[in-house]
Design an enzyme around this catalytic site. Structure first.
Site, PDB file in Angstrom:
ATOM      1  N   ASP A   1       6.675  -4.755  13.534  1.00 41.63           N
ATOM      2  CA  ASP A   1       7.331  -3.582  13.483  1.00 41.63           C
ATOM      3  C   ASP A   1       7.346  -2.887  15.054  1.00 41.63           C
ATOM      4  O   ASP A   1       8.451  -2.536  15.422  1.00 41.63           O
ATOM      5  CB  ASP A   1       6.782  -2.424  12.460  1.00 41.63           C
ATOM      6  CG  ASP A   1       5.095  -2.435  12.977  1.00 41.63           C
ATOM      7  OD1 ASP A   1       4.689  -3.338  13.396  1.00 41.63           O
ATOM      8  OD2 ASP A   1       4.712  -1.184  12.359  1.00 41.63           O
TER       9      ASP A   1
ATOM     10  N   ASP B   1       0.970  -1.029  -0.029  1.00 41.97           N
ATOM     11  CA  ASP B   1      -0.139  -0.066  -0.061  1.00 41.97           C
ATOM     12  C   ASP B   1       1.025   1.166   0.024  1.00 41.97           C
ATOM     13  O   ASP B   1       0.671   2.316   0.638  1.00 41.97           O
ATOM     14  CB  ASP B   1      -0.853   0.057   1.322  1.00 41.97           C
ATOM     15  CG  ASP B   1      -0.454  -0.385   2.619  1.00 41.97           C
ATOM     16  OD1 ASP B   1       1.168  -0.470   2.326  1.00 41.97           O
ATOM     17  OD2 ASP B   1      -0.832  -0.522   3.695  1.00 41.97           O
TER      18      ASP B   1
END
Lengths: 460, 659
Positions: free
Chosen positions: B470, B389
């Protein structure tokens, strides 16, 4: 009347059988000539001295691939063998026209070339051009082994071999892939069901029966028989590599099944141990390779590779095997120089030699193997009692494999090797292991004479 | 043959001797005959033996040959011949469409192609596009036209569908509340009689060909506001056309063959499939001079958002210095459409069987993708990690090419990222400027192989741990005080609105206004100053040059920063210890930058731009740069508002943070 009949019948039968015999002879001859076409052409070739078909096909093929900017190099063992003899002369006259066709005219079914996968963009348009030039081609694809070790990844199948056929000659193009461990790998040639088994006499191929592992070759552009081709810079070492190139893939599927049964140890200590064992193995491999000593994964390290494609976190050491005939006195100083002090030395070169080096928290054990007529053995020594042990293995040869980003040897007959050492229950992890009694191939081998102890039992 | 017959007319006495002689002769002849017969039998026998031998020989030879050519080379897995689909000569498709409050389904020739009876899901208008020649499903969408703006997306989608395709519509629950006039007109133009009058909680099904006939329509009005219309079931027949009619006639090239394969399978990608003047699928951007990242593998992490992937790959392949051969797209799951997109662009794609759920699934997918990348490119020292994205800046590779040597040489670096968390339209100015930050932004970044192989891979969170990869990478145990290099103006743009931790509101608030570099070939400024020690010198120089702002003013007000350009200003905020971000968070909130957790800091210092001036924020006394504070200045303290307000805004990210 009966008599007439009998004779007539006999005569007729004789006649038909004669015709039949003739027919069969014709068929046999035709069949033989088809089957042994190469053999016949060989005879013809030797009569006329040369067979230019092959040369023409090779030239056409080189034209095809250079028009698509595909860098290939010659790996045909028969030609490289000839080239190797005249290597100095070929190197010194890179452009001179050759008086006779010496290499590409010996009539053979195949000429073999290699292609590095990463040096070309996939075959857009190559095959159409090939067809226009009159080539028939076959492409052999299969799963990508570099993804095989991964949980449940499925990529596209990769091309492993190409065969280009024109009239009676075929070009076998082997695709090499770079693998972790800084080496090149080519895949096995396996025909899928729908493929034409008679496309070429596959059995005569020099590559493809097994997957193979090779060093990355330096290349050299030469002109032989007025054809410009790339060849490995050092043909003899390439040919030497080729003899021992067989590669074994780790049994990733079985390893996954193993981890389903016995989940992997992900504790910090396990991670730490694996990291240390891996760097120790890398250091040991570097040291031994520099010395030119051939070694393989043995005992627990070999079991780890075979059973779980990884280092067994509770194994506490790294085990290597070396044939005693490859023993060099430099081994100990080389390891010490690499920062691995000698921890103990048991036995002597003539009998039951075993070396241990101290790495960073992890011990490196090197066992020396003695070859007998029908088996191979290595020895063990108990320091406090001077007792000797003998571990018997069935005979084995060595294969390459990839392990923790390293190209290393393992016994090709790994199952027998592991079973000899760990018995039929090797699939079940065991945390307590006594090297004097647990192995299923251990035998008592007497006691060292006390006066030799100073020599055969050295502990640092 | 020579049969002997006694002659009755012969007189015996006279011719006895002759008879004897003849008899003798005859006996001789019989012997001869016997001999002949025996000979013939023998000959026959020999023939038989030779024959048998020949047959055996040839059979053995033939068998050997068979063995020879194949034995060692047979594929172990005997591929069972896959039965081919019978050639579909059928010209008519039976289509069934059902619409109701809690369930919709569509069946084509008895095969269910859509079934949705999940609660609290799939509200709105479901649209299915069929290939008019084969009847295959080419696209499936649902537009929640109960909510605002979804009707616009539907119009956009319907306009992209090629003429001649078969469209199937059905409503689940409610589809009219925000179905505006434009959308109704589009439906009307497709031939729907009912669409213009669709109202609250009506049930509706419609089958028609784009730009052609209507195959059927059914509608059930809702009798009252509180109830739904009765379920409707539409059964109809659709006439198929020939394959040639359904395809465009592009020139026969390798590229167009890829395009054709793609366009006959999926819909909703607009001009790439337009018959006249289709948009290119090969971009050939300018190569970079001295490209240091040409051989760096690029891993694109993707899920099942094929339209995003399409947009992402277009921008990636248009970036200068891109090397398509190094790109691998990793798709989490066996989805066909993302793979079709990958093949359209001639890239290689790898599918990954999903492991675990939610965040852990993403995290496992990351791990598998990174491991596979380093397996496939064993020589690589780095890998570029991208997500599906992201838009990729035209100078993305140029940016990396100029900075990657730092990652190779400076051990105090954790990553290079193309994303500046604080780089919004109003806070980023200089495309040639780089920072060092203690947080890992992700969203287009470079990973060092040794970091992955030696540190991250062995202890990557296992599937049962529902961690964000992350967030895990940002934990001090992993980061170990190392920093990332980021640009002032981001080289990637996060356009995803649908996602695991993402929704429209969140995107609007935090991503939409992000600055994105569109200038090619930006020459980065003073890259060497990004090395660990050089950077301190650089910061000291900056602070020395900076003008201290008037701390009596409200830092949230625009007037806090003078109306100048190109100046350096510094302000001091209160920061009691290293982890005290109370004032910073409030400041970030009023500056409308990232405030959900702390990003972009370097030793208690933040760097951004305000009104085209470089604007430094120093946390006092935790930051080592506090000594630059003149004694007359009191660090600004901003009180956090009442607690629930802050927590309620974005629960997804807040939750992820806590892990």
């Amino acid at each position: 009347m009966q008599k007439i009949n009998r004779n007539v019948v006999l005569a007729l039968l004789s006649l038909t059988s004669l015709v039949f015999l003739l027919f069969q002879l014709c068929y046999y001859k035709f069949y033989l000539s088809q089957k042994n076409g190469a053999a016949f052409s060989k005879v013809r070739g030797s009569q006329s001295g040369q067979d230019s078909t092959r040369w023409h096909v090779v030239r056409k093929f080189l034209g095809l691939i250079s028009s698509h900017n595909i860098p290939v190099y010659l790996i045909d063992p028969l030609i490289l063998g000839l080239v190797d003899k005249d290597i100095e002369q070929i190197k010194s006259s890179p452009d001179g026209p050759s008086p006779e066709c010496k290499y590409f005219c010996a009539p053979r079914d195949f000429t073999t070339f290699a292609l590095l996968d990463k040096t070309w963009k996939h075959e857009v348009g190559l095959f159409r051009t090939a067809e226009k030039m009159g080539f028939q081609w076959l492409k052999i694809i299969n799963k990508d082994p570099r993804l095989d070790g991964m949980d449940d990844l499925s990529g596209m199948e990769i091309p492993l071999h190409y065969i280009f056929k024109l009239s009676s000659h075929a070009i076998h193009l082997v695709v090499f892939y770079e693998r972790s461990g800084n080496f090149l790998w080519h895949g096995p040639l396996r025909l899928k069901q729908h493929m034409d088994r008679k496309f070429v006499p596959f059995r005569k191929l020099h590559f493809g029966r097994y997957p193979g592992a090779y060093e990355k070759p330096e290349l050299l552009l030469v002109s032989i028989d007025d054809l410009k081709v790339q060849i490995p810079k050092n043909p003899s070492s390439f040919l030497e590599d080729m003899l021992h190139s067989r590669f074994l893939e780790c049994r990733y599927r079985e390893a996954r099944a193993f981890f389903q049964l016995y989940p992997d140890d992900a504790s910090l200590e396990a991670v730490e141990f694996r990291k240390k064992a891996k760097s120790l193995l890398h250091l040991a491999a570097l040291t031994l390779n520099n010395l030119g000593v051939k070694f393989w994964l043995s005992s627990g390290t070999c079991l780890g590779w075979y059973r779980q494609c990884n280092i067994i976190p509770h194994s506490k050491d790294v085990d290597l095997g070396i044939f005693i005939r490859d023993y060099k006195a430099d081994i100990i100083p080389a390891f010490q120089k690499a920062g691995l002090p000698l921890k103990h030395k048991f036995g002597k070169v003539e009998d039951s030699l075993e070396l241990s080096f101290q790495g960073d928290d992890v011990k490196l054990d090197i066992f020396f193997f003695y070859e007998e007529d029908d088996h191979i053995w290595n020895g063990g020594t108990q320091a406090k009692s001077g007792k000797k042990f003998k571990y018997l293995f069935p005979k084995f040869t060595l294969c390459w494999t990839e392990f923790v980003e390293l190209k290393v040897h393992v016994p090709c007959e790994t199952l027998q090797y592991v079973e000899a050492n760990y018995g039929p229950e090797w699939k079940v992890p065991v945390k307590t292991w006594d090297w004097k009694s647990s192995p299923s191939n251990v035998q008592d081998n007497g006691v060292w004479p006390v006066d030799e102890w100073d020599n055969v039992i050295q502990i640092y | 043959m020579d049969e002997w017959k006694p002659n009755p007319t012969v007189k015996p006495h006279k011719k006895r001797s002759w008879y004897l002689a003849w008899k003798y002769k005859l006996m001789n002849q019989r012997a001869l005959r016997k001999l002949c017969q025996t000979g013939a039998v023998l000959f026959l026998l020999v023939t038989v033996i030779v024959n048998i031998k020949l047959i055996l020989d040839t059979r053995r030879a033939a068998y050997e040959e068979e063995e020879e050519s194949a034995q060692d080379y047979d594929d172990e897995m005997l591929n069972v011949e896959v039965p081919r689909h019978p050639v579909n000569n059928k010209k008519v498709l039976d289509v069934e469409v059902y619409s109701s409050r809690s369930k919709v389904y569509v069946a084509v020739d008895g095969t269910t192609v859509l079934e949705d009876e999940a609660r609290e899901q799939g509200r709105g208008i479901h649209v299915i596009v069929l290939n008019q020649a084969t009847g295959h499903v080419m696209a499936k969408r649902v537009f929640d036209t109960y909510s605002p703006h979804e009707d616009e997306a539907m119009v956009l989608f319907l306009n992209m569908v090629a003429r001649g395709r078969i469209l199937i519509f059905t409503i689940k629950d409610e589809g009219s509340f925000h179905l505006k006039e434009t959308a109704k007109n589009v439906l009307k133009s497709l031939g729907s009689q009912v669409a213009p009058f669709l109202s609250w909680r009506d049930m509706w099904t419609f089958v028609g060909k784009k730009g052609g006939e209507v195959y059927g329509e059914k509608h059930a009005k809702s009798p009252a506001l509180s109830t739904w219309g009765d379920p409707v079931l539409l059964k109809t027949e659709v006439h198929l056309t020939s394959v040639e009619d359904a395809e465009c006639h592009w020139p026969d090239t390798e590229l167009n063959r890829r395009r054709k394969r793609f366009c006959s399978k999926v819909e909703g990608y607009g001009s790439v499939c337009s018959c006249k003047d289709p948009t290119p699928i090969e971009f050939n951007p300018d190569p970079l001079k001295d490209n240091k990242v040409f051989d760096v593998p690029v891993a694109v992490i993707a899920g099942n958002r094929p339209n995003y992937l399409y947009r992402m790959l277009r921008s990636l392949l248009s970036a200068q210095g891109v090397n398509p051969q190094m790109i691998t797209v990793f798709i989490d799951g066996y989805y066909e459409e993302p793979m079709d997109v990958v093949e359209l662009f001639g890239l290689s794609g790898i599918q990954h069987t999903p492991i675990s759920i939610k965040n852990a699934r993403v995290s496992q997918h990351y791990k598998a993708s990174l491991t596979a990348t380093f397996n496939l490119f064993p020589d690589a020292k780095f890998a570029v990690v991208l997500e599906e994205d992201l838009d990729i800046s035209v100078d993305f590779f140029s940016f990396l090419s100029q900075s990657i040597h730092l990652l190779a040489e400076d051990d105090s670096l954790y990553c290079i990222s193309a994303w500046n968390d604080q780089g919004y339209e109003h806070t980023a100015e200089d495309p040639s400027l780089l920072y060092r930050v203690e947080t890992m932004p992700g969203l287009g970044w470079v990973l060092r192989k040794s970091l992955y192989k030696d540190e991250l891979e062995p202890k990557w969170p296992t599937p049962e741990k529902l961690w964000d990869w992350d967030m895990w990478m940002r934990m001090p145990e992993q980061r170990k005080g190392r920093e990332c290099i980021i640009p002032d103006i981001s080289r990637s743009y996060h356009f995803g609105i649908v996602g695991l931790n993402m929704n429209g509101y969140f995107h609007e608030a935090y991503f939409k206004k992000h600055k994105f570099n569109t200038v090619p070939n930006v020459q980065l400024k003073n890259v060497e100053s990004l090395r660990k020690d050089n950077y301190e010198t650089e910061i000291h120089r900056l602070l020395g040059e900076a003008e201290v702002l008037d701390h009596s003013k409200n830092p949230c007000e625009d007037s806090f920063v003078p109306d100048t350009e190109g100046r350096v200003y510094v302000m001091f905020i209160r920061m009691e210890q290293e982890a005290d971000f109370t004032t910073w968070t409030q400041l970030a909130k009023c500056l409308h930058i990232w405030d959900l957790d702390v990003r972009g800091n370097h030793k208690g210092l933040w760097r951004l731009f305000r009104k085209k001036n470089h604007f430094l924020v120093v946390g006092v006394p935790a930051s080592p740069y506090s000594f630059k504070k003149p004694s007359s200045v009191t660090p600004i303290y901003m009180e956090p508002p009442a607690k629930e307000e802050g927590a309620a805004a974005v629960p997804a990210v807040a939750a992820a943070e806590q892990t």
